[in-house]
Write an enzyme that holds these catalytic residues in place. Structure first.
Site, PDB file in Angstrom:
ATOM      1  N   GLY A  71       0.816  -1.205   0.000  1.00 13.30           N
ATOM      2  CA  GLY A  71       0.000   0.000   0.000  1.00 13.30           C
ATOM      3  C   GLY A  71       0.854   1.261   0.000  1.00 13.30           C
ATOM      4  N   THR A  72       1.973   1.216   0.706  1.00 15.27           N
ATOM      5  CA  THR A  72       2.847   2.392   0.789  1.00 15.27           C
ATOM      6  C   THR A  72       3.321   2.794  -0.604  1.00 15.27           C
ATOM      7  OG1 THR A  72       3.545   1.824   3.023  1.00 15.27           O
ATOM      8  CG2 THR A  72       5.037   3.226   1.744  1.00 15.27           C
ATOM      9  N   ASN A 142      -7.285   4.110   9.385  1.00 16.45           N
ATOM     10  CA  ASN A 142      -6.690   2.936  10.015  1.00 16.45           C
ATOM     11  C   ASN A 142      -6.757   2.973  11.537  1.00 16.45           C
ATOM     12  OD1 ASN A 142      -4.885   5.019   8.907  1.00 16.45           O
ATOM     13  ND2 ASN A 142      -3.339   4.094  10.211  1.00 16.45           N
ATOM     14  N   GLN A 170      -7.684   0.021   4.189  1.00 14.00           N
ATOM     15  CA  GLN A 170      -8.379  -0.539   5.361  1.00 14.00           C
ATOM     16  C   GLN A 170      -9.832  -0.896   5.059  1.00 14.00           C
ATOM     17  OE1 GLN A 170      -7.102  -1.493   8.185  1.00 14.00           O
ATOM     18  NE2 GLN A 170      -5.101  -0.468   8.197  1.00 14.00           N
ATOM     19  N   ALA A 191      -2.245  -6.102   0.162  1.00 16.13           N
ATOM     20  CA  ALA A 191      -2.611  -7.523   0.303  1.00 16.13           C
ATOM     21  C   ALA A 191      -2.749  -7.949   1.755  1.00 16.13           C
ATOM     22  CB  ALA A 191      -1.559  -8.388  -0.401  1.00 16.13           C
ATOM     23  N   HIS A 192      -1.834  -7.480   2.608  1.00 18.11           N
ATOM     24  CA  HIS A 192      -1.801  -8.076   3.951  1.00 18.11           C
ATOM     25  C   HIS A 192      -2.920  -7.608   4.872  1.00 18.11           C
ATOM     26  CE1 HIS A 192       0.328  -4.878   6.480  1.00 18.11           C
ATOM     27  NE2 HIS A 192       0.537  -4.404   5.269  1.00 18.11           N
ATOM     28  N   THR A 228      10.923  -7.605 -11.999  1.00 20.15           N
ATOM     29  CA  THR A 228      10.222  -8.900 -12.101  1.00 20.15           C
ATOM     30  C   THR A 228       9.161  -8.984 -11.018  1.00 20.15           C
ATOM     31  OG1 THR A 228      12.212  -9.931 -12.989  1.00 20.15           O
ATOM     32  CG2 THR A 228      10.556 -11.412 -12.044  1.00 20.15           C
ATOM     33  N   CYS A 314       2.199   1.442  12.328  1.00 18.86           N
ATOM     34  CA  CYS A 314       3.359   1.806  11.539  1.00 18.86           C
ATOM     35  C   CYS A 314       4.265   2.774  12.288  1.00 18.86           C
ATOM     36  CB  CYS A 314       2.916   2.429  10.219  1.00 18.86           C
ATOM     37  SG  CYS A 314       1.778   1.364   9.327  1.00 18.86           S
TER      38      CYS A 314
HETATM   39  N1  PLP Z   1      -2.723   3.019   3.968  1.00 16.42           N
HETATM   40  C1  PLP Z   1      -3.324   2.694   5.117  1.00 16.42           C
HETATM   41  C2  PLP Z   1      -4.618   3.339   5.474  1.00 16.42           C
HETATM   42  C3  PLP Z   1      -2.753   1.758   5.976  1.00 16.42           C
HETATM   43  O1  PLP Z   1      -3.351   1.447   7.120  1.00 16.42           O
HETATM   44  C4  PLP Z   1      -1.507   1.165   5.614  1.00 16.42           C
HETATM   45  C5  PLP Z   1      -0.823   0.233   6.511  1.00 16.42           C
HETATM   46  O2  PLP Z   1      -0.981   0.267   7.715  1.00 16.42           O
HETATM   47  C6  PLP Z   1      -0.928   1.540   4.395  1.00 16.42           C
HETATM   48  C7  PLP Z   1      -1.566   2.472   3.600  1.00 16.42           C
HETATM   49  C8  PLP Z   1       0.372   0.967   3.941  1.00 16.42           C
HETATM   50  O3  PLP Z   1       0.209  -0.348   3.430  1.00 16.42           O
HETATM   51  P1  PLP Z   1       1.436  -1.343   3.402  1.00 16.42           P
HETATM   52  O4  PLP Z   1       1.646  -1.832   4.799  1.00 16.42           O
HETATM   53  O5  PLP Z   1       0.996  -2.448   2.475  1.00 16.42           O
HETATM   54  O6  PLP Z   1       2.607  -0.603   2.868  1.00 16.42           O
END
Ligand code: PLP
Length: 387
Positions: A71-72, A142, A170, A191-192, A228, A314
């Site tokens: 997501g980041t 989140n 989320q 994904a996670h 890849t 995070c």
């Molecule tokens: N966006 C939100 C709202 C999140 O809660 C998170 C992760 O906590 C992310 C983005 C980042 O996702 P990733 O952990 O896959 O980098």
């Protein structure tokens, strides 16, 4: 072995059985999806299947799904596509939006006391900008789980010529997410958070929109992201997306969450449940009791075998007041005592009972981190009951 009670699903969810089985199968094969031979074609088929599943999860088109490392990266990639537009984001975005936004000198929209983005302020910031805007807003927060009025924001922003990105990390798998109904141009998934592996995500486009690659390489992902593909992780993401599309037992999870809040309120201690008057994800509860710091509570509950978070996971390595709770107008002490319980499909009533029991013990024993942390009094979200 009893590994305790896991109530930190917004930080990460366990791998779904289907995702694990798919990944195990892929990891036993060989093949680069860019190779033309049969091995390569088979790897490509795993990626293509996942692309279909991820697109379906959000009502999008497979050709417009770009796989990323999470997501980041997808959020960074979206913001990178702004092409000189003025960036407008909300104050409660994830750091993967807020950090690049600050560097880009973004305009930051306020949020209300209930955790919802102030749409009028955001519209004002778009109007005030001397260039067309690029708006980035999340679908569900989140920390508080508050669901944001993204469709309304997109409608207003697009009527003013803006492009709109939505971080739906989320929300996916917990509430219906449809890229066309939201009316956004770019949408981020991870994904996670839906039972896939860590280290995979996607940026989904609504149409033929600009993407400026952050990772230059061999032209993979239709030139949007070189390198890849992480075939096993992407395949696991696809398997998780297949299951997440059903939205599982979110109704049951909401009942557990609501019961938890009722019972905590029943202790008769001051308790602020953040965003309680807003629409929220079914699984998330964020609250502060004012008697202990979040750090103390997280540690004490960990000793009792219960995993929760202080603010956003995070940033939990460094204990600092949550920027989300602060942006909602609560003082630093309240923000610093906020904890988040986030549930998922493996949680049961028994887990809620264990949490409530441990909470009661932690409140009774002398772990107080100091004087009353100054919980805000008398606002709509204040869930205190008369002593
Ligand atoms: N966006 C939100 C709202 C999140 O809660 C998170 C992760 O906590 C992310 C983005 C980042 O996702 P990733 O952990 O896959 O980098």
């Amino acid at each position: 072995m009893n590994r305790g009670v896991y109530m930190d699903w917004n930080a990460t969810a366990p791998l779904r059985a289907g995702a694990l089985a798919t990944m195990a199968a892929v990891l036993q094969e060989v093949g680069n999806p860019s190779s033309v031979h049969a091995f390569g074609r088979r790897a490509r088929a795993w990626v293509d299947h996942a692309r279909d599943a991820v697109a379906k999860l959000v009502g999008g088109r497979a050709a417009l799904v770009t796989f990323t490392s999470g997501g980041t990266e997808a959020n960074n990639l979206a913001l990178h596509a702004r092409q000189g537009r003025t960036l407008v984001v909300s104050a409660i975005e994830h750091e993967s939006v807020l950090r690049p936004a600050r560097i880009a000198g973004a305009q930051i929209a306020r949020v209300g006391r209930n955790g919802e983005i102030d749409v009028a302020h955001l519209a004002y910031l778009i109007d005030k900008a001397d260039r067309p805007a690029f708006v980035s807003v999340m679908l569900a927060n989140n920390e508080t789980g508050v669901i944001q009025p993204v469709a309304e924001i997109a409608r207003i922003a697009k009527s003013k010529g803006a492009l709109v990105h939505c971080d739906a990390v989320q929300a996916a798998g917990r509430v219906p997410v449809d890229i066309s109904e939201l009316g956004v141009d770019y949408l981020t998934l991870s994904a996670h958070k839906i039972g896939g592996p860590q280290g995979a995500g996607a940026l989904v486009l609504a149409g033929d929109l600009p993407v400026e690659p952050l990772v230059q390489g061999g032209g993979q992902e239709r030139n949007r992201r070189g390198g890849t593909e992480n075939v096993a992780a992407i395949a696991g993401f696809g398997a998780a997306a297949d299951e997440a599309t059903q939205l599982g037992d979110n109704a049951r999870i909401a009942i557990l969450r609501d019961a938890l809040e009722e019972r905590l309120v029943g202790f008769g201690l001051p308790l602020t449940v953040f965003g309680r008057t807003a629409m929220r994800l079914p699984n998330t509860s964020c609250f502060a009791s004012g008697t202990k710091t979040a750090e103390t509570l997280v540690m004490a509950l960990d000793l009792a075998g219960i995993a929760i978070s202080a603010g956003s996971a995070c940033s939990s390595g460094k204990v600092r007041p949550s920027h989300v709770i602060s942006a909602m107008g609560f003082d630093a002490a309240t923000a610093g005592s906020a904890i988040r319980v986030s549930l998922g499909w493996q949680n049961s009533q028994n887990d809620i009972d264990q949490f409530v029991g441990a909470w009661g013990r932690v409140q009774r024993i002398g772990l107080s981190a100091g004087p009353d942390t100054g919980l805000a009094r008398g606002d709509a979200d204040d869930a205190r009951i008369p002593a």
